[in-house]
Design an enzyme around this catalytic site. Sequence first.
Site, PDB file in Angstrom:
ATOM      1  N   ILE A   1       0.429   1.483  -2.234  1.00 43.02           N
ATOM      2  CA  ILE A   1       0.791   2.936  -1.679  1.00 43.02           C
ATOM      3  C   ILE A   1       2.219   2.854  -1.107  1.00 43.02           C
ATOM      4  O   ILE A   1       3.111   3.921  -1.445  1.00 43.02           O
ATOM      5  CB  ILE A   1      -0.257   3.573  -0.751  1.00 43.02           C
ATOM      6  CG1 ILE A   1      -1.731   3.428  -1.262  1.00 43.02           C
ATOM      7  CG2 ILE A   1       0.219   5.077  -0.113  1.00 43.02           C
ATOM      8  CD1 ILE A   1      -1.887   4.072  -2.212  1.00 43.02           C
TER       9      ILE A   1
ATOM     10  N   LEU B   1       3.282   2.992   2.053  1.00 41.02           N
ATOM     11  CA  LEU B   1       3.350   3.171   3.327  1.00 41.02           C
ATOM     12  C   LEU B   1       3.754   5.096   3.378  1.00 41.02           C
ATOM     13  O   LEU B   1       4.654   5.569   4.028  1.00 41.02           O
ATOM     14  CB  LEU B   1       4.039   2.662   4.532  1.00 41.02           C
ATOM     15  CG  LEU B   1       3.561   1.212   4.477  1.00 41.02           C
ATOM     16  CD1 LEU B   1       4.439   0.501   5.587  1.00 41.02           C
ATOM     17  CD2 LEU B   1       2.201   1.502   4.901  1.00 41.02           C
TER      18      LEU B   1
ATOM     19  N   CYS C   1       1.752  -5.451   5.735  1.00 42.08           N
ATOM     20  CA  CYS C   1       1.537  -4.492   4.580  1.00 42.08           C
ATOM     21  C   CYS C   1       2.244  -5.303   3.404  1.00 42.08           C
ATOM     22  O   CYS C   1       3.591  -5.596   3.474  1.00 42.08           O
ATOM     23  CB  CYS C   1       2.283  -3.112   4.785  1.00 42.08           C
ATOM     24  SG  CYS C   1       2.081  -2.276   3.279  1.00 42.08           S
TER      25      CYS C   1
ATOM     26  N   GLY D   1     -13.912  -5.735   3.171  1.00 43.48           N
ATOM     27  CA  GLY D   1     -14.884  -5.653   2.233  1.00 43.48           C
ATOM     28  C   GLY D   1     -16.321  -5.310   2.826  1.00 43.48           C
ATOM     29  O   GLY D   1     -17.494  -5.549   2.348  1.00 43.48           O
TER      30      GLY D   1
END
Length: 332
Positions: free
Chosen positions: A75, A77, A134, A247
Amino acid sequence: MLRDVSNLAVRLNRLALANPILVASGTFGYAREMGAFVPFDRLGGVIPKTITPQPRVGNSPPRTVETSSGLLNSIGLDNDGLETFVAKHLEYLLGLGTKVIANIAGKTIDDFAMMARRLNEFPALGGLELNISCPNVSGGVDFGTDPELASQVVKAVRDACDLPVIAKLTPNVTSVPRIAEAVHSAGADAVSLVNTFQGMAVDWRRRRPILGGNFGGLSGPAIKPLALRVVCQVARAVDIPIIAVGGISNVTDVLEFLVAGASAVQIGTANFYNPKLAGELVDQLHQVLRDENIADVTDLVGTLQLNEPQSSKAILGTPTASDDAESEHNSN
């Protein structure tokens, strides 16, 4: 006899939560999108998508691709920036009836400190989660891979605000406990473990990556065993509350992370295919505690007992004393 009431409340240093079920940043939007599915006031907390000092357009599409038991995202951010978050989203979020933890990211330590000072003007916020991990932006993991830089970010934020501070750490390092110890020493109230694992997907016919950003962060059930291992290692090495993420898709997953050492969990990728899950997990966790006659969810935290390692002889296939004795017995 089962107790009628089980306590789900947890405390992560200065951050108190009604229960250990939160939703992960980047998977829940700004919560408005999920209003038809989730009773927000039943959750332990909501973490909206990451905000940065200035608006970001994010990475080129495609930005997501499904993998075996997981999801790759790149993405980048994408967000409207700090001031738009304050003007358009914060009031709504603070009215949800649960703890709201703002997730912030910056290119410099000063960026993090500036955002912390601005958000400190809203004491109703539950805390700040520092996205220093990230993998989908230039320099996104720099702060989270260097213990000294990670420490400096946390210290700058602690000096700039009174809100509880959570450091979200990357698994893409040699030793996560080393980074966790650095942010703990700098004053972090808790750590989130873990952000996504860096990966990629390839279209072999076109000889090109599928993601516009080439590489992406892998999340979903595929990474759960890896995240569970990191939580276990950090819980044994560093005395800091842990929020597990990676997960989690059912109540058994939640319980496994709790006994491995997490005090709370975040639901991430599962929100995309079951937006009701987080709310359901609160009820399911309460039921499990009742069924198991456990009075307080914190009684589970860190109760995992590791197996004793085998001797090197046994591992290498060399006969041990007991093997020799058995051999002698069989020859008689």
